[in-house]
Design a protein around this motif. Structure first.
Motif, mmCIF file in Angstrom:
data_model
loop_
_atom_site.group_PDB
_atom_site.id
_atom_site.type_symbol
_atom_site.label_atom_id
_atom_site.label_comp_id
_atom_site.label_asym_id
_atom_site.label_seq_id
_atom_site.Cartn_x
_atom_site.Cartn_y
_atom_site.Cartn_z
ATOM 1 N N THR A 6 36.066 120.050 99.224
ATOM 2 C CA THR A 6 36.553 121.281 99.860
ATOM 3 C C THR A 6 36.369 122.517 98.981
ATOM 4 N N GLY A 7 35.650 122.364 97.883
ATOM 5 C CA GLY A 7 35.442 123.515 97.018
ATOM 6 C C GLY A 7 34.118 123.466 96.289
ATOM 7 N N VAL A 8 33.551 124.653 96.052
ATOM 8 C CA VAL A 8 32.315 124.785 95.279
ATOM 9 C C VAL A 8 32.501 125.921 94.280
ATOM 10 N N MET A 9 32.333 125.599 93.005
ATOM 11 C CA MET A 9 32.295 126.616 91.956
ATOM 12 C C MET A 9 30.836 126.812 91.575
ATOM 13 N N SER A 10 30.363 128.040 91.614
ATOM 14 C CA SER A 10 28.954 128.301 91.318
ATOM 15 C C SER A 10 28.818 129.304 90.180
ATOM 16 N N GLU A 23 23.246 133.415 93.673
ATOM 17 C CA GLU A 23 22.094 132.798 94.334
ATOM 18 C C GLU A 23 22.347 131.321 94.625
ATOM 19 N N MET A 24 22.877 130.589 93.666
ATOM 20 C CA MET A 24 23.190 129.175 93.894
ATOM 21 C C MET A 24 24.297 129.035 94.936
ATOM 22 N N ALA A 25 25.283 129.916 94.885
ATOM 23 C CA ALA A 25 26.373 129.867 95.861
ATOM 24 C C ALA A 25 25.861 130.126 97.276
ATOM 25 N N LEU A 26 24.945 131.080 97.424
ATOM 26 C CA LEU A 26 24.389 131.375 98.747
ATOM 27 C C LEU A 26 23.564 130.198 99.265
ATOM 28 N N GLY A 27 22.855 129.515 98.364
ATOM 29 C CA GLY A 27 22.147 128.303 98.766
ATOM 30 C C GLY A 27 23.109 127.222 99.223
ATOM 31 N N ALA A 28 24.231 127.089 98.509
ATOM 32 C CA ALA A 28 25.240 126.103 98.890
ATOM 33 C C ALA A 28 25.835 126.415 100.256
ATOM 34 N N GLU A 41 24.439 124.222 107.548
ATOM 35 C CA GLU A 41 23.564 123.247 108.214
ATOM 36 C C GLU A 41 24.296 121.943 108.506
ATOM 37 N N ALA A 42 25.209 121.585 107.623
ATOM 38 C CA ALA A 42 25.967 120.339 107.804
ATOM 39 C C ALA A 42 27.209 120.540 108.663
ATOM 40 N N GLY A 43 27.450 121.784 109.077
ATOM 41 C CA GLY A 43 28.629 122.069 109.882
ATOM 42 C C GLY A 43 29.929 121.930 109.122
ATOM 43 N N LYS A 44 29.881 122.187 107.811
ATOM 44 C CA LYS A 44 31.053 121.948 106.967
ATOM 45 C C LYS A 44 31.515 123.177 106.194
ATOM 46 N N LEU A 45 31.012 124.345 106.525
ATOM 47 C CA LEU A 45 31.403 125.517 105.749
ATOM 48 C C LEU A 45 32.878 125.846 105.942
ATOM 49 N N ASP A 46 33.389 125.723 107.178
ATOM 50 C CA ASP A 46 34.800 126.003 107.423
ATOM 51 C C ASP A 46 35.653 125.050 106.597
ATOM 52 N N GLY A 47 36.568 125.613 105.848
ATOM 53 C CA GLY A 47 37.447 124.780 105.041
ATOM 54 C C GLY A 47 36.953 124.518 103.631
ATOM 55 N N VAL A 48 35.754 125.003 103.302
ATOM 56 C CA VAL A 48 35.235 124.850 101.946
ATOM 57 C C VAL A 48 35.258 126.215 101.260
ATOM 58 N N VAL A 49 35.896 126.272 100.100
ATOM 59 C CA VAL A 49 36.027 127.516 99.351
ATOM 60 C C VAL A 49 34.886 127.603 98.345
ATOM 61 N N VAL A 50 34.018 128.597 98.532
ATOM 62 C CA VAL A 50 32.843 128.781 97.671
ATOM 63 C C VAL A 50 33.008 130.057 96.857
ATOM 64 N N GLY A 51 32.881 129.919 95.536
ATOM 65 C CA GLY A 51 32.977 131.077 94.656
ATOM 66 C C GLY A 51 31.633 131.416 94.046
ATOM 67 N N GLY A 52 31.350 132.719 93.922
ATOM 68 C CA GLY A 52 30.090 133.166 93.348
ATOM 69 C C GLY A 52 30.290 133.960 92.069
ATOM 70 N N PHE A 53 29.183 134.478 91.549
ATOM 71 C CA PHE A 53 29.232 135.244 90.298
ATOM 72 C C PHE A 53 27.966 136.089 90.204
ATOM 73 N N GLU A 100 32.384 134.034 104.428
ATOM 74 C CA GLU A 100 31.653 132.815 104.080
ATOM 75 C C GLU A 100 31.780 132.473 102.597
ATOM 76 N N MET A 101 31.920 133.477 101.763
ATOM 77 C CA MET A 101 32.131 133.288 100.326
ATOM 78 C C MET A 101 33.515 133.821 99.988
ATOM 79 N N ALA A 102 34.246 133.063 99.186
ATOM 80 C CA ALA A 102 35.623 133.453 98.888
ATOM 81 C C ALA A 102 35.694 134.727 98.059
ATOM 82 N N TYR A 103 34.768 134.854 97.131
ATOM 83 C CA TYR A 103 34.739 136.002 96.229
ATOM 84 C C TYR A 103 33.407 135.971 95.478
ATOM 85 N N THR A 104 33.100 137.070 94.831
ATOM 86 C CA THR A 104 32.064 137.091 93.810
ATOM 87 C C THR A 104 32.616 137.866 92.627
ATOM 88 N N VAL A 105 32.029 137.677 91.480
ATOM 89 C CA VAL A 105 32.438 138.388 90.266
ATOM 90 C C VAL A 105 31.302 139.323 89.885
#
Length: 329
Positions: free
Chosen positions: A226-230, A234-239, A245-257, A271-276
């Motif tokens: 349920t979480g992705v730290m990137s 660029e890697m976060a956007l790929g994730a 595509e897998a229909g799983k973005l809802d409920g997954v917290v993705v952080g960028g930088f 779609e992305m929780a935050y960026t730094v």
């Protein structure tokens, strides 16, 4: 949600983010040829990583604009992470009698020889964005405060995901010290929450396509994450693309930088929780100003290694990103 103290990591530095304009410039792998036998203040050679990434394009554009403003010609080239290409670009800078080199080094260890070569030729080198593992060769090494940025990002990620979750990490290029520094910064915060368990990690080299492909693999191995730290946007956007595509973005917290424009748009879209935001526009301009002061006055920078604090970008302040990598708040 309990808040853990991380003041020692995210303490505000002396250098504050300010507005910096971006200007167009060449970003071909080979340097532009508009500056041989440069007039006025001379030629400043600017070498970035890969201008296909908007972060590095901004780095080159801002440095070139600053050089022009100060009366110099500029040449912008890209090594794309290859030390052999970087070495060739340094040779060209020497042959063109550059008065200074602004360099985003390709490799913390592998770029040392190129910097030494320029220094031996009497050309001052000012590093931006990444460091090399030897002091006293470059006149300055200007970087984002990656530990502080990773900490504020990780704290926001914990706030949004909660204290219990399975997550994965996308790691940047191992040859870049920033990758490990950010990963360590994430762990400094996340390790305070025993219920947050890292179930997988993949190296994606700062690349969106690799981030997508590695995320697909991680999803197959860990379908309940349920979480992705990137380590970067660029890697976060790929994730995010793989999760969609897998229909799983809802409920997954993705952080960028990075604070890249596409990432800011993804934050606004939810779609992305935050960026730094890395203040690349600030330290790229500052590097040229330091070079000018050295060229004109012989003034050495007060400190070789200088770090610039990052800014957390969420839905609450994303509207203050008025230009690429420029925060007006």
């Amino acid at each position: 949600m309990r808040k853990k103290a991380i003041a020692s990591i995210i303490a505000t530095g002396a250098l504050i983010i300010s507005l910096a304009g971006c200007a167009g410039g060449s970003t071909d792998a080979a340097p532009t040829d508009d500056a041989k036998g440069a007039d006025a203040g001379g030629l400043i050679t600017i070498i970035v990583n890969d201008p296909a990434n908007p972060y590095w394009k901004t780095e080159g554009d801002v440095a070139a604009a600053a050089a022009k403003e100060l009366g110099y010609e500029s040449s912008v080239g890209a090594h794309k992470g290859d030390t052999n290409t970087e070495n060739t670009l340094i040779d060209t800078a020497i042959a063109n009698k550059s008065v200074a080199i602004i360099l985003d080094p390709a490799n913390a260890d592998g770029s040392i020889a190129a910097v030494k070569k320029a220094d031996a030729a009497g050309i001052p080198v000012f590093l931006v964005n990444a460091e090399i593992n030897e002091a006293g060769i470059a006149k300055a090494q200007l970087v984002s405060n990656n530990a502080q940025g990773a900490a504020i990002g990780a704290q926001e990620w914990v706030t949004q995901i909660g204290e219990t979750a399975e997550y994965v990490e996308l790691f940047g290029a191992p040859s870049d010290n920033n990758a490990q520094t950010r990963s360590n910064g994430f762990q400094t915060v996340i390790s305070q929450y025993p219920g947050l368990v890292k179930v997988g990690e993949e190296v994606a080299d700062w690349d969106r396509t690799k981030g997508h492909d590695k995320m697909q693999s991680l999803l197959q191995s860990h379908p309940t994450l349920t979480g992705v730290m990137s380590g970067n946007d660029e890697m976060a956007l790929g994730a995010i693309a793989a999760l969609k595509e897998a229909g799983k973005l809802d409920g997954v917290v993705v952080g960028g930088f990075d604070g890249a424009p596409d990432a800011v748009s993804a934050v606004i879209a939810g779609e992305m929780a935050y960026t730094v935001l890395q203040p690349v526009a600030v330290f790229s301009k500052k590097a040229v100003e330091l070079a000018d002061d050295y060229i004109q006055n012989g003034t050495e920078p007060e400190a070789e290694k200088q770090s610039f604090d990052c800014i957390l970008i969420t839905k609450d302040n994303a509207d203050k990103m008025t230009e690429p990598f420029t925060y007006s708040g």
